[in-house]
Write a protein that holds these residues in place. Sequence first.
Motif, mmCIF file in Angstrom:
data_model
loop_
_atom_site.group_PDB
_atom_site.id
_atom_site.type_symbol
_atom_site.label_atom_id
_atom_site.label_comp_id
_atom_site.label_asym_id
_atom_site.label_seq_id
_atom_site.Cartn_x
_atom_site.Cartn_y
_atom_site.Cartn_z
ATOM 1 N N LEU A 1 5.460 4.698 9.993
ATOM 2 C CA LEU A 1 4.731 4.077 11.097
ATOM 3 C C LEU A 1 4.545 5.062 12.250
ATOM 4 C CD1 LEU A 1 3.451 1.371 11.602
ATOM 5 C CD2 LEU A 1 5.609 0.541 12.535
ATOM 6 N N LEU A 2 5.565 5.856 12.536
ATOM 7 C CA LEU A 2 5.427 6.884 13.570
ATOM 8 C C LEU A 2 4.391 7.926 13.176
ATOM 9 C CD1 LEU A 2 9.153 7.337 14.591
ATOM 10 C CD2 LEU A 2 7.279 6.813 16.163
ATOM 11 N N ALA A 3 4.361 8.280 11.893
ATOM 12 C CA ALA A 3 3.368 9.250 11.418
ATOM 13 C C ALA A 3 1.958 8.744 11.663
ATOM 14 C CB ALA A 3 3.585 9.534 9.932
ATOM 15 N N ARG A 4 1.739 7.452 11.469
ATOM 16 C CA ARG A 4 0.409 6.872 11.705
ATOM 17 C C ARG A 4 -0.041 7.131 13.138
ATOM 18 N NH1 ARG A 4 0.131 0.569 11.214
ATOM 19 N NH2 ARG A 4 0.443 1.076 9.010
ATOM 20 N N TRP A 5 0.888 6.923 14.091
ATOM 21 C CA TRP A 5 0.495 7.089 15.491
ATOM 22 C C TRP A 5 0.410 8.555 15.886
ATOM 23 C CZ3 TRP A 5 -2.128 3.423 17.045
ATOM 24 C CH2 TRP A 5 -1.848 2.108 16.656
ATOM 25 N N LEU A 6 1.236 9.401 15.290
ATOM 26 C CA LEU A 6 1.131 10.829 15.581
ATOM 27 C C LEU A 6 -0.208 11.368 15.120
ATOM 28 C CD1 LEU A 6 4.700 12.184 14.729
ATOM 29 C CD2 LEU A 6 3.774 11.421 16.913
ATOM 30 N N GLN B 1 0.837 -1.196 0.000
ATOM 31 C CA GLN B 1 0.000 0.000 0.000
ATOM 32 C C GLN B 1 0.880 1.257 0.000
ATOM 33 O OE1 GLN B 1 -3.320 -0.145 -0.283
ATOM 34 N NE2 GLN B 1 -3.254 -2.383 -0.298
ATOM 35 N N THR B 2 0.265 2.385 -0.314
ATOM 36 C CA THR B 2 1.016 3.634 -0.424
ATOM 37 C C THR B 2 1.355 4.207 0.956
ATOM 38 O OG1 THR B 2 -0.941 5.040 -0.418
ATOM 39 C CG2 THR B 2 -0.214 4.164 -2.565
ATOM 40 N N VAL B 3 2.234 5.198 0.946
ATOM 41 C CA VAL B 3 2.548 5.921 2.170
ATOM 42 C C VAL B 3 1.272 6.505 2.770
ATOM 43 C CG1 VAL B 3 3.747 7.946 3.113
ATOM 44 C CG2 VAL B 3 4.919 6.442 1.476
ATOM 45 N N THR B 4 0.446 7.124 1.922
ATOM 46 C CA THR B 4 -0.813 7.711 2.398
ATOM 47 C C THR B 4 -1.686 6.678 3.080
ATOM 48 O OG1 THR B 4 -0.840 9.443 0.716
ATOM 49 C CG2 THR B 4 -2.959 8.842 1.684
ATOM 50 N N GLN B 5 -1.888 5.528 2.438
ATOM 51 C CA GLN B 5 -2.761 4.505 3.012
ATOM 52 C C GLN B 5 -2.226 3.983 4.333
ATOM 53 O OE1 GLN B 5 -2.562 2.200 -0.617
ATOM 54 N NE2 GLN B 5 -4.758 2.445 -0.989
ATOM 55 N N ASN B 6 -0.904 3.869 4.462
ATOM 56 C CA ASN B 6 -0.326 3.403 5.716
ATOM 57 C C ASN B 6 -0.449 4.428 6.829
ATOM 58 O OD1 ASN B 6 1.408 0.687 5.825
ATOM 59 N ND2 ASN B 6 1.398 1.431 3.707
ATOM 60 N N VAL B 7 -0.335 5.719 6.497
ATOM 61 C CA VAL B 7 -0.408 6.760 7.516
ATOM 62 C C VAL B 7 -1.827 6.905 8.057
ATOM 63 C CG1 VAL B 7 -0.227 9.253 7.917
ATOM 64 C CG2 VAL B 7 1.600 8.048 6.703
ATOM 65 N N VAL B 8 -2.822 6.903 7.177
ATOM 66 C CA VAL B 8 -4.194 7.244 7.595
ATOM 67 C C VAL B 8 -5.031 6.036 7.961
ATOM 68 C CG1 VAL B 8 -4.116 9.298 6.131
ATOM 69 C CG2 VAL B 8 -5.220 7.217 5.272
ATOM 70 N N VAL B 9 -4.449 4.842 7.985
ATOM 71 C CA VAL B 9 -5.251 3.631 8.160
ATOM 72 C C VAL B 9 -6.049 3.634 9.470
ATOM 73 C CG1 VAL B 9 -3.339 2.323 9.186
ATOM 74 C CG2 VAL B 9 -5.189 1.117 8.027
ATOM 75 N N GLN C 1 -6.905 6.524 11.092
ATOM 76 C CA GLN C 1 -7.690 7.760 11.148
ATOM 77 C C GLN C 1 -7.964 8.249 9.718
ATOM 78 O OE1 GLN C 1 -8.245 10.172 14.126
ATOM 79 N NE2 GLN C 1 -8.284 8.205 15.149
ATOM 80 N N PRO C 2 -8.745 7.519 8.935
ATOM 81 C CA PRO C 2 -8.968 7.931 7.550
ATOM 82 C C PRO C 2 -9.795 9.220 7.452
ATOM 83 C CG PRO C 2 -10.409 6.101 8.133
ATOM 84 C CD PRO C 2 -9.476 6.283 9.288
ATOM 85 N N SER C 3 -9.496 10.021 6.432
ATOM 86 C CA SER C 3 -10.281 11.229 6.168
ATOM 87 C C SER C 3 -11.521 10.834 5.383
ATOM 88 C CB SER C 3 -9.452 12.224 5.349
ATOM 89 O OG SER C 3 -8.300 12.609 6.058
ATOM 90 N N LEU C 4 -12.683 11.310 5.838
ATOM 91 C CA LEU C 4 -13.950 10.929 5.212
ATOM 92 C C LEU C 4 -14.689 12.153 4.693
ATOM 93 C CD1 LEU C 4 -15.210 8.376 7.904
ATOM 94 C CD2 LEU C 4 -13.901 7.882 5.826
ATOM 95 N N THR C 5 -15.460 11.944 3.634
ATOM 96 C CA THR C 5 -16.335 12.991 3.112
ATOM 97 C C THR C 5 -17.564 13.082 4.018
ATOM 98 O OG1 THR C 5 -17.609 11.496 1.712
ATOM 99 C CG2 THR C 5 -15.570 12.424 0.777
ATOM 100 N N PRO C 6 -18.367 14.157 3.903
ATOM 101 C CA PRO C 6 -19.602 14.248 4.706
ATOM 102 C C PRO C 6 -20.531 13.057 4.525
ATOM 103 C CG PRO C 6 -19.083 16.376 3.732
ATOM 104 C CD PRO C 6 -18.114 15.396 3.144
ATOM 105 N N ALA C 7 -20.440 12.421 3.350
ATOM 106 C CA ALA C 7 -21.296 11.265 3.090
ATOM 107 C C ALA C 7 -20.713 9.976 3.657
ATOM 108 C CB ALA C 7 -21.513 11.109 1.588
ATOM 109 N N GLY C 8 -19.500 10.051 4.222
ATOM 110 C CA GLY C 8 -18.902 8.869 4.821
ATOM 111 C C GLY C 8 -17.959 8.109 3.920
ATOM 112 N N TRP C 9 -17.689 8.649 2.718
ATOM 113 C CA TRP C 9 -16.757 8.000 1.805
ATOM 114 C C TRP C 9 -15.322 8.428 2.139
ATOM 115 C CZ3 TRP C 9 -18.708 4.344 -1.312
ATOM 116 C CH2 TRP C 9 -20.070 4.393 -1.609
ATOM 117 N N LEU C 10 -14.378 7.587 1.743
ATOM 118 C CA LEU C 10 -12.975 7.934 1.941
ATOM 119 C C LEU C 10 -12.621 9.151 1.092
ATOM 120 C CD1 LEU C 10 -10.220 7.091 3.196
ATOM 121 C CD2 LEU C 10 -9.790 5.811 1.093
ATOM 122 N N ASP C 11 -12.015 10.150 1.717
ATOM 123 C CA ASP C 11 -11.608 11.368 1.027
ATOM 124 C C ASP C 11 -10.127 11.247 0.670
ATOM 125 O OD1 ASP C 11 -10.896 13.922 0.217
ATOM 126 O OD2 ASP C 11 -12.283 14.909 1.600
ATOM 127 N N ALA C 12 -9.852 10.817 -0.556
ATOM 128 C CA ALA C 12 -8.474 10.544 -0.977
ATOM 129 C C ALA C 12 -7.629 11.807 -0.982
ATOM 130 C CB ALA C 12 -8.463 9.898 -2.359
#
Length: 489
Positions: free
Chosen positions: A400-405, A342-350, A352-363
Amino acid sequence: MLNLHQISKAFPGVRALRDVSFEVQAGEVHALCGENGAGKSTLLNILTGNLPPDTGRIEFRGKTVQFGGPAEATRLGIAIVYQQLSLVDSLSVAENIFANRQPRNRWGLIRQRALYDQTSSLLTELNIAQIQPDTWVGELSAGQKQMVEIAKALSQKPDLLLLDEPTASLTEREIRTLFELIRQLKTAGKAVVYISHRLSEIFSIADRVSVLKDGTYQGTLPVHETSADELVRRMVGRNVLLERTVSKARPEVVLAVEKLSGQRFSNVSFELHRGEILGLAGLVGAGRTELARAIFGIDGRTSGAVRLHGKPLKIRHPADAIRVGVGYLPEERKVLGLFPEQTVTQNVVVTQPSLTPAGWLDATASAARAESFRQRLDIRTPSVQTAVGTLSGGNQQKVLLARWLLTNPEVLIVDEPTHGIDVGAKADIYALLRQLAAEGKAILLISSELPELLLLADRILVMREGHLTGELPGESATEQQVMQLAMVD
C-alpha cells in the motif's frame, strides 16, 4: 491442556510451520509472538480444525486429537477470536453470538425471547451490558464488534480460548474489560493462547511466551524472566533499535487546514511543514480518521478551507487529491486499501498504471515498476504476480505504501500505518516514513499507539470529541500529557 508435537505445514512454495512443539498449561495465559508470516495464524487454523497438519501430533486434555473440522474443535472445547471479525452486520448481536445455536421450541422455531434473555445474561456476566442484544451489529463501533466477537467465543464455554490480536480495535476501557475476563478464565483453570504484536500487552497479561520465526519454534520463556529486547531478537534474528532521530522539518508550510468542519469534527486548524512528521493523537472516535477522509475528499466538509502552498484546494473526490499531490493510506488496509484477490503489481500501479503509446495497459512496464518497489521496500513475496491477500500484514502495508510512493505525493496521510504489524516490519515502516520526511515529504501520522507518536512525530496534535485540544513537541512529550489532552475537559 494442550501439547503440540512437531507440527509441520507447507503450502505451495511456502514452509509455514516446521516441527513446532510446545505446551500450554491449564490456568495459563500463553502468549505466541513472531513476525507477520512466522506461522502464528497457520498454527491457530490447525488448532481450530480449519487446516490439517502435514505431520505432527496434537494432544488436548491428555488425549491425541484429530480435528475433522471447526465444529469438532468447538465441541471438544476450543474457541477462537480471529483478527478479522466473523460477524454479520445485518443480524442482531444475539443472532451473531448464538448463530446456529439459538434456543428452539419443539417445532424447531427460534425462541426469540429466550435468545435475547440468554444474550443479555452473557453480556452482563462479561461486563459489557451497554451493548444491547437486539442491536444490529452493523450499528456498532469497531471496538464493540470486537467485544461481541469475544462474547461469541466465550458463549461456547471453552477450555482453551485462542485470541488473535484481540485489542487491535479496542479502547483502553475495553482492553481493561478483556484483561479482567482473561484473568477470570485463568482462575477457572481455563487456558488462553494470546497473540499480539504489542509486547507491552504480553508482559501485562501473559505467564509464558513462545516465539516463532519463519515457521520454526524459537523457545518458550516465562514472561518475568525475559525482556522485550530478547523477544524481538528471537522474533527477527537481530536487534531492532527504535529511537528518535533528528527532525527534518523545514519552515515552509506545505498544507494548511483552516477552521475545517465536517462529520464528527469541528473548527480544526493546523499547518503541516515540508519534511515534518505531524502526529495526530486521540481516543477511538475522536474524529481523527474523519478529518483525514475529509482532507482527502472521501467525505464532504461543511465549512473551512484546505490550502496547498497557500493556494485553496477544491477536493471533492480522492482523484482530485491524488492529482494535486495528496496521498492517503487508510486505517483498514484490507477493507479500504487493498484488492486482496489482485496481484502485487495490480495493487501498486492502480493509481498510476503504465500505458502503451496506444493507451493500453502495459503489463510488462507495470510489473517492472512493482518489482522496483518490491526491492526498495523489501516486500517479501514469491513474485509481484502473487495475490496480495496471501501476503503477511506487514508486507501488505508495504504494498500500500508502494502505491502512494508511485504517485510521488507532497503530502502523505498515514492512518494507523503499523496496525497489526510485527516489530520487524514496524521498524521498516518507521525508517521509510523518516526517509520520506528527509526527502521533503510532509506526513500526517494518525496513530493510537502513543510510543509510536513519541518516537516519530516532530509535533503531536491531540483531538477529543472532534476538536483539537492541544499541541505538544514530539521530542519532549509524554504519554501522560497526551492522554490528559485526549481525555480531560
